[in-house]
Design an enzyme around this catalytic site. Structure first.
Site, PDB file in Angstrom:
ATOM      1  N   LYS A   1      -6.535   0.077  -2.227  1.00  0.00           N
ATOM      2  CA  LYS A   1      -6.050  -0.793  -3.426  1.00  0.00           C
ATOM      3  C   LYS A   1      -7.184  -1.491  -3.726  1.00  0.00           C
ATOM      4  O   LYS A   1      -7.619  -2.511  -3.194  1.00  0.00           O
ATOM      5  CB  LYS A   1      -5.067  -1.898  -2.703  1.00  0.00           C
ATOM      6  CG  LYS A   1      -4.486  -2.695  -3.877  1.00  0.00           C
ATOM      7  CD  LYS A   1      -3.206  -3.496  -3.236  1.00  0.00           C
ATOM      8  CE  LYS A   1      -2.802  -4.470  -4.013  1.00  0.00           C
ATOM      9  NZ  LYS A   1      -1.732  -5.459  -3.330  1.00  0.00           N
TER      10      LYS A   1
ATOM     11  N   GLU B   1       1.344  -8.422  -9.723  1.00  0.00           N
ATOM     12  CA  GLU B   1       1.243  -6.945  -9.404  1.00  0.00           C
ATOM     13  C   GLU B   1       2.401  -6.186  -9.705  1.00  0.00           C
ATOM     14  O   GLU B   1       2.201  -5.110 -10.303  1.00  0.00           O
ATOM     15  CB  GLU B   1       1.087  -6.624  -7.849  1.00  0.00           C
ATOM     16  CG  GLU B   1      -0.278  -7.498  -7.335  1.00  0.00           C
ATOM     17  CD  GLU B   1      -0.286  -7.767  -5.720  1.00  0.00           C
ATOM     18  OE1 GLU B   1      -1.497  -7.175  -5.400  1.00  0.00           O
ATOM     19  OE2 GLU B   1       0.564  -7.808  -5.225  1.00  0.00           O
TER      20      GLU B   1
ATOM     21  N   GLU C   1       1.078  -0.452   3.623  1.00  0.00           N
ATOM     22  CA  GLU C   1       1.559   0.225   4.797  1.00  0.00           C
ATOM     23  C   GLU C   1       2.837   0.650   4.478  1.00  0.00           C
ATOM     24  O   GLU C   1       2.896   1.949   5.122  1.00  0.00           O
ATOM     25  CB  GLU C   1       1.592  -1.021   5.877  1.00  0.00           C
ATOM     26  CG  GLU C   1       0.335  -1.744   6.343  1.00  0.00           C
ATOM     27  CD  GLU C   1       0.170  -2.908   5.381  1.00  0.00           C
ATOM     28  OE1 GLU C   1      -0.923  -3.687   6.184  1.00  0.00           O
ATOM     29  OE2 GLU C   1       0.456  -3.329   4.419  1.00  0.00           O
TER      30      GLU C   1
END
Length: 146
Positions: free
Chosen positions: A124, A45, A98
């Site tokens: 996401k 990612e 978060e």
């Protein structure tokens, strides 16, 4: 005429500040802000990046803007967009959405004094799970502490 407008503006300011939260439940809504960034827990990612979608509701008094039809009486949508983009794309790398959502809320409350609360929804869409889903997301609602 100028005196009447001045008195009228003072009355509107009084209405918006009487409760400390603005008139009623006014909100500016920005939905579907989409950014490509490199947040996430997995190394891939960080390396490859992915899309993030942000929805915002900004609680503020819109009575004056609605009455006077004056852009300076509302939240500058373009400026909000730039600040959110700065957090998502140019800010620090987050493992968790978060944490990303928290930074967005804090930036909006810091930069836009007329906003008394922020509702942010960070989505996401490309989640690395062994299954299908539309998106993973978090929603935060934070109010200004005064």
């Amino acid at each position: 005429m100028a005196r009447q407008l001045g008195a009228f503006a003072a009355t509107l300011r009084g209405l918006c500040s009487a409760s400390g939260r603005g008139a009623g439940s006014d909100e500016v809504v920005l939905r579907g802000l989409s950014f490509y960034a490199r947040h996430g827990v997995l190394p891939a990612e960080a390396e490859l990046g992915q899309n993030f979608v942000v929805d915002l509701k900004l609680g503020c008094c819109l009575q004056r803007a609605g009455t006077l039809d004056d852009v300076s009486s509302t939240v500058d949508y373009a400026a909000v967009y730039r600040e959110v983009k700065s957090v998502v794309v140019e800010g620090r790398r987050h493992q968790l959405i978060e944490s990303l959502a928290t930074d967005i809320v804090e930036r909006v409350l810091e930069k836009f004094g007329q906003v008394h609360h922020v509702d942010v929804f960070v989505k996401k869409p490309q989640v690395a799970l062994m299954g299908q889903l539309e998106y993973a997301g978090v929603r935060l609602r934070r109010s200004r502490v005064e």
